[in-house]
Design a protein around this motif. Structure first.
Motif, PDB file in Angstrom:
ATOM      1  N   LEU A 133     -37.754  90.234  70.902  1.00 26.75           N
ATOM      2  CA  LEU A 133     -36.865  89.784  71.974  1.00 26.75           C
ATOM      3  C   LEU A 133     -36.608  90.926  72.950  1.00 26.75           C
ATOM      4  O   LEU A 133     -36.246  92.032  72.540  1.00 26.75           O
ATOM      5  CB  LEU A 133     -35.536  89.304  71.392  1.00 26.75           C
ATOM      6  CG  LEU A 133     -35.629  88.151  70.395  1.00 26.75           C
ATOM      7  CD1 LEU A 133     -34.259  87.846  69.803  1.00 26.75           C
ATOM      8  CD2 LEU A 133     -36.208  86.912  71.046  1.00 26.75           C
ATOM      9  N   GLN A 169     -36.230  83.757  75.515  1.00 25.03           N
ATOM     10  CA  GLN A 169     -37.625  83.518  75.141  1.00 25.03           C
ATOM     11  C   GLN A 169     -37.694  82.225  74.342  1.00 25.03           C
ATOM     12  O   GLN A 169     -36.839  81.977  73.476  1.00 25.03           O
ATOM     13  CB  GLN A 169     -38.158  84.674  74.290  1.00 25.03           C
ATOM     14  CG  GLN A 169     -38.065  86.024  74.955  1.00 25.03           C
ATOM     15  CD  GLN A 169     -38.982  86.141  76.146  1.00 25.03           C
ATOM     16  OE1 GLN A 169     -40.185  85.872  76.044  1.00 25.03           O
ATOM     17  NE2 GLN A 169     -38.429  86.527  77.283  1.00 25.03           N
ATOM     18  N   ARG A 199     -31.505  88.095  73.408  1.00 29.73           N
ATOM     19  CA  ARG A 199     -30.828  89.243  72.799  1.00 29.73           C
ATOM     20  C   ARG A 199     -29.621  89.577  73.658  1.00 29.73           C
ATOM     21  O   ARG A 199     -29.751  89.876  74.847  1.00 29.73           O
ATOM     22  CB  ARG A 199     -31.807  90.417  72.740  1.00 29.73           C
ATOM     23  CG  ARG A 199     -31.401  91.500  71.809  1.00 29.73           C
ATOM     24  CD  ARG A 199     -32.588  92.390  71.532  1.00 29.73           C
ATOM     25  NE  ARG A 199     -32.219  93.526  70.710  1.00 29.73           N
ATOM     26  CZ  ARG A 199     -33.092  94.354  70.201  1.00 29.73           C
ATOM     27  NH1 ARG A 199     -34.389  94.181  70.423  1.00 29.73           N
ATOM     28  NH2 ARG A 199     -32.694  95.367  69.467  1.00 29.73           N
ATOM     29  N   VAL A 213     -27.910  88.107  68.732  1.00 27.92           N
ATOM     30  CA  VAL A 213     -28.872  87.182  69.352  1.00 27.92           C
ATOM     31  C   VAL A 213     -28.190  85.838  69.537  1.00 27.92           C
ATOM     32  O   VAL A 213     -27.434  85.387  68.677  1.00 27.92           O
ATOM     33  CB  VAL A 213     -30.124  87.018  68.461  1.00 27.92           C
ATOM     34  CG1 VAL A 213     -31.070  85.971  69.021  1.00 27.92           C
ATOM     35  CG2 VAL A 213     -30.838  88.351  68.295  1.00 27.92           C
TER      36      VAL A 213
END
Length: 197
Positions: A78, A85, A112, A118
């Motif tokens: 990430l 993503q 992130r 996350v």
């Protein structure tokens, strides 16, 4: 010379005395009914057990993921700048008697948000269930079905957006450097998150 009348009458009277006509059929009926009841009980148990075992896979969860955490990727995959993503979620799928390992069951966006944090967002739009796209040029999520737009954190960024709620956030666990997500789907069209069983 004939038999004395009293002797022949007595013998004939005993020989021709009729037996009860109802006693024999009643006994036979009771015996047959008892045999049928016992036979039915003895047969029903294995049949019921067989049907239960045969139908058992239909009671199991057919989905994949459910409420379990699924490994998605590593923290290093990430970007540190927080750009979301897209990842395909792979899980074992059980459908009645068939178990298929590691098949695609959905997709999520991971971003992130810190050194060890996350954020996971469901790819499905809460409005009508279409797939949401991330437009990096505008730093926003966009649903092509009805033009719902969401900020990079998943919140609704346009008051005119038809979506009844922000993008659905999923629970995340970091296990070492691995990112695990509690993947699930939610019903579309409601202002609150309603998990699909």
């Amino acid at each position: 010379i004939g038999s004395p009348p009293f002797l022949s009458c007595g013998l004939l009277g005993k020989m021709s005395e009729p037996q009860s006509s109802d006693a024999q059929p009643r006994r036979s009926f009771v015996k047959e009914a008892a045999a049928l009841a016992i036979g039915g009980a003895v047969t029903a148990v294995p049949i019921a057990t067989g049907v239960f075992v045969w139908l058992d896979p239909l009671r199991r969860s057919g989905g994949a993921g459910g409420r379990d955490f699924i490994r998605i990727t590593t923290l290093e995959a990430l970007p540190a700048n927080g750009v979301p993503q897209k990842f395909t979620v792979l899980a074992d799928r059980t459908d009645a008697w068939t178990r298929t390992p590691q098949v695609p069951v959905g997709a999520i966006y991971l971003a992130r948000t810190g050194d060890r944090t996350v954020k996971a967002l469901q790819c499905i739009c809460p409005h009508a269930g279409c797939f949401v796209e991330y437009r990096s040029g505008k730093h926003e999520f966009f649903c092509p079905c009805h033009n719902s737009t969401f900020a990079a954190d998943g919140s609704i960024n346009d008051p005119k957006s038809p979506s009844p709620r922000p993008m659905d956030e999923l629970a995340v666990e970091l296990r070492g450097h691995e990112v695990w997500v509690q993947f699930m789907n939610f019903e579309a069209g409601h202002s609150d998150k309603r998990p699909i069983a």
